[in-house]
Structures are given as C-alpha cells and as structure tokens.
Motif scaffolding. Structure first.
Motif, PDB file in Angstrom:
ATOM      1  N   ASP A  50      -7.872  -6.324   0.411  1.00 22.85           N
ATOM      2  CA  ASP A  50      -8.524  -5.017   0.527  1.00 22.85           C
ATOM      3  C   ASP A  50      -8.817  -4.681   1.989  1.00 22.85           C
ATOM      4  O   ASP A  50      -8.608  -3.539   2.435  1.00 22.85           O
ATOM      5  CB  ASP A  50      -9.833  -5.006  -0.273  1.00 22.85           C
ATOM      6  CG  ASP A  50      -9.596  -5.000  -1.773  1.00 22.85           C
ATOM      7  OD1 ASP A  50      -8.473  -4.661  -2.198  1.00 22.85           O
ATOM      8  OD2 ASP A  50     -10.543  -5.342  -2.519  1.00 22.85           O
ATOM      9  N   GLN A 107      -5.425  -3.865   3.787  1.00 20.23           N
ATOM     10  CA  GLN A 107      -4.811  -2.613   3.341  1.00 20.23           C
ATOM     11  C   GLN A 107      -5.611  -1.389   3.789  1.00 20.23           C
ATOM     12  O   GLN A 107      -5.044  -0.325   4.034  1.00 20.23           O
ATOM     13  CB  GLN A 107      -4.649  -2.615   1.825  1.00 20.23           C
ATOM     14  CG  GLN A 107      -3.558  -3.560   1.332  1.00 20.23           C
ATOM     15  CD  GLN A 107      -3.339  -3.470  -0.160  1.00 20.23           C
ATOM     16  OE1 GLN A 107      -4.296  -3.332  -0.946  1.00 20.23           O
ATOM     17  NE2 GLN A 107      -2.095  -3.539  -0.587  1.00 20.23           N
ATOM     18  N   SER A 108      -6.923  -1.549   3.933  1.00 15.79           N
ATOM     19  CA  SER A 108      -7.760  -0.431   4.369  1.00 15.79           C
ATOM     20  C   SER A 108      -7.759  -0.264   5.885  1.00 15.79           C
ATOM     21  O   SER A 108      -8.241   0.739   6.401  1.00 15.79           O
ATOM     22  CB  SER A 108      -9.199  -0.639   3.893  1.00 15.79           C
ATOM     23  OG  SER A 108      -9.791  -1.737   4.571  1.00 15.79           O
ATOM     24  N   ARG A 131      -9.397  -2.367   7.852  1.00 20.35           N
ATOM     25  CA  ARG A 131     -10.598  -2.974   8.412  1.00 20.35           C
ATOM     26  C   ARG A 131     -10.289  -4.292   9.112  1.00 20.35           C
ATOM     27  O   ARG A 131     -11.065  -4.760   9.939  1.00 20.35           O
ATOM     28  CB  ARG A 131     -11.651  -3.208   7.313  1.00 20.35           C
ATOM     29  CG  ARG A 131     -12.122  -1.963   6.599  1.00 20.35           C
ATOM     30  CD  ARG A 131     -13.371  -2.226   5.768  1.00 20.35           C
ATOM     31  NE  ARG A 131     -13.255  -3.363   4.897  1.00 20.35           N
ATOM     32  CZ  ARG A 131     -12.722  -3.321   3.664  1.00 20.35           C
ATOM     33  NH1 ARG A 131     -12.226  -2.176   3.203  1.00 20.35           N
ATOM     34  NH2 ARG A 131     -12.681  -4.415   2.919  1.00 20.35           N
TER      35      ARG A 131
END
Length: 359
Positions: free
Chosen positions: A343, A346-347, A349
């Motif tokens: 996550d 993919q974001s 961050r």
C-alpha cells in the motif's frame, strides 16, 4: 517456513507456514535475508497471467543453506543474490553473451502452456502446490532454485543493498550503460523516478552525462533524483517542452510516455524503454520520422545486464559511492507487513521498502 502467499489474482498476501522441499540435483536452498517489493511482482497475477496460488518476489538476497547433487558453483554459507533471469549457458543468446535473454528461462508462460512439469515448484501448503513467482519466490524465509539462479556477492554487502542488486539496480543502471549506451557529455532524460528510474539516473551519471533531467510528478522523488545526480527535475506536464536530447530512458513504458520520449530526442537520438508496458498496449511511430530522423527505439530487458558477469561491476560502483543504493531504500520491514508495504509503495508514500524475512 513463513511465506507471503497470494491465493488469487490481485488478492492480499497471506503470510503463513509453507513446506519447502529439499534441493534436487542441480538446485540450491537459500534462506532469504532481504527482498524488495517491486511493482512488477504485483502486476504478474493481473496483467501477465501468473498462475495462483503463488509466492511472488524476484528481488532478493540471502545465504545458501543446502546444495543438491552436482552443485559446485556455491556452497553452504555463500552469500548470494537471486537471479530471476538465470542463464542456461547453452542457447544462442547465452552463447553470444546476452544471457539475460536466455531462451530456456523458466517462466509462468511455461506453466500456462503445460511445460512446467520439469520444474515442479518446491513450495506447497498441505499438499497443494504453490507456484514460484518469477521462478524465484523471494517473499519467503526460504526458497529453492537452480544453482544458476544465484550469484555470489561479498559477505560485507548489507542484505538490503544486495537485494536491490537483484533487480532495481541492474535494470536501471543497465538501461543507461548497456541498453541506451549513454556517452560522456550526453544530454539525457529519465521518465519516472521509481526505483528503476532513479537507478537509470545514477547510471547516466556514471556514464558521464552532462545533463540528466529527471521527470516525475512527486516532489519527494524529484528531490531524491537530485540527490543521486540529476541536474534538473521537471513534472510530466513539462515533458513536451523537452527537445534535442541525446537519450531518453522511459522507466514507465506507457504508450504516452514512449511517444513523448520519441518527440524529445534529437535526430539520431535514442529512446530506451525499460518500463514494463502491458501486453495489450501499442505504441505508434511515424514511419517517415523513423527513416528520416534516424532515431533509435530500443527495449531494455533487465537492463541488458548479465548478473554472473556484471554484478562485481555494480558492487564496485556501490563501494566507491557512485551508486548510492541506500538512498533509495525508504525502510525495512518484517515479512508480516507486506500488505502495508505494498500500500505504501503503490500510494507513493514509499519508494522501496525491503522486507527482512528472517526472525
């Protein structure tokens, strides 16, 4: 042994106990101490037809813990990097020195075509076979692979750095040095500043490029590109303002970015595509421009790097500070945190989080 199993296309990983067979003749067992989460792993089950259930992961490093009969290239205790494009040494590409294009490389396509019996997966859960993603399966505490699918690395190289040497570093650096053949004084642009793109930036710097333009929408990645040697940074919205470049390396691989790269290079210039486009995507090039402008459009698979030949070169560049790989590692995490790591990457961050499978 724990592993992150994906039970269906695009489903979350389930970290659970799996059975790992002993190495057969010609194989080695490797206890994995680090593995990077690459975007290509995540698209295997959705875009490229990887069968499930599967243990994914192809960017990893660890220590050999067992060897099968006939193996003399490594021994128990050897530190190794996993090689997801292992060369057979016998096919035409291997004989001409392009072993990263080995015609006998094991792939998920073989499994789909029913050709996988000769390399049945050593991984299972309760008698159910678990496929090996990229024939490596580094999202695990242990994997078993052919002996030619590992390459020695010096014991003093930190495992997170060694893992990056398995894919992001050779793919990006090789795109600049081997595929695009950046020359001293060249004007270069790199589209996409993920782990591969930033390694391409570093590769262009190593090659002696005079100007290196890094292109990415994220300010944090633009800043990181500057830290590893880019002379300037711009956003994708400014890409069409570029022109007259000697080389553009596209680390995205979408039709739109390839077309923009084509427009940005000078007559006689080179566009090198190292980003993994999708099988249904098509790039249109004006046939007259292809002839008249003498531009070159090249692919770059694994950066044109032979791991068995080139890994010492990459390690040497890291040792002398010319490949500051540590700057690209956002953090390390336990294998149990793999879904949170996915996550975060993919974001945007996180750039590259390296999982540490061993307790």
């Amino acid at each position: 042994m724990r592993a992150a199993v994906m039970w269906g296309p695009g489903k979350p990983f389930e970290v659970q106990e799996i059975e790992v067979a002993d190495p057969a003749p010609g194989q080695v067992a490797v206890d994995l101490h680090s593995c990077g989460v690459c975007a290509s792993d995540l698209s295997l089950t959705t875009a490229f037809g990887q069968p499930t259930p599967v243990v994914l992961g192809h960017e990893g490093a660890g220590i050999v813990t067992a060897v099968g009969a006939g193996v003399d290239s490594v021994e128990v205790g050897t530190h190794v990097v996993l090689v997801w494009v292992p060369p057979c040494g016998k096919c035409a590409p291997c004989r001409r020195g392009d072993d990263y294009l080995c015609a006998n490389r094991r792939s998920s396509a073989d499994k789909r075509a029913g050709k996988g019996a000769a390399w049945a997966s050593p991984l299972s859960v309760g008698g159910t076979e678990i496929h090996q993603g990229m024939a490596t399966s580094t999202f695990a505490q242990r994997t078993v692979v052919p002996a030619n699918a590992v390459v020695r690395i010096d014991d003093d190289v930190p495992f997170p750095v060694a893992a990056m040497m398995g894919c992001a570093v050779p793919t990006g650096v090789g795109a600049a040095l081997r595929s695009a053949r950046v020359q001293p004084g060249d004007n270069v642009a790199v589209i996409g500043c993920g782990a591969v793109g930033l390694n391409a930036v570093m590769g262009a710097v190593v090659a002696g490029a005079a100007r290196v333009v890094a292109i990415d929408p994220m300010p944090e990645r633009q800043t990181l590109a500057t830290e590893v040697g880019a002379t300037e940074t711009i956003t994708p919205a400014q890409l069409d303002e570029l022109s007259g470049l000697d080389v553009v390396i596209d680390a995205v691989g979408a039709p739109a970015t390839v077309s923009s790269a084509w427009k940005a290079v000078r007559r006689g210039g080179t566009v090198t595509v190292v980003g993994a486009g999708r099988p249904n995507q098509v790039v249109e090039i004006n046939a007259y421009e292809l002839f008249h402008d003498d531009k070159k459009l090249t692919g770059s698979f694994h950066g044109g790097i032979s791991m068995h030949r080139d890994l010492p070169m990459l390690v040497g560049l890291w040792r002398t500070g010319r490949l500051p790989v540590e700057k690209l590692i956002t953090a390390t995490a336990d294998l149990s945190e793999i879904n949170e790591v996915v996550d975060a990457q993919q974001s945007g961050r996180a750039l590259r989080v390296v999982l540490m499978p061993q307790p």
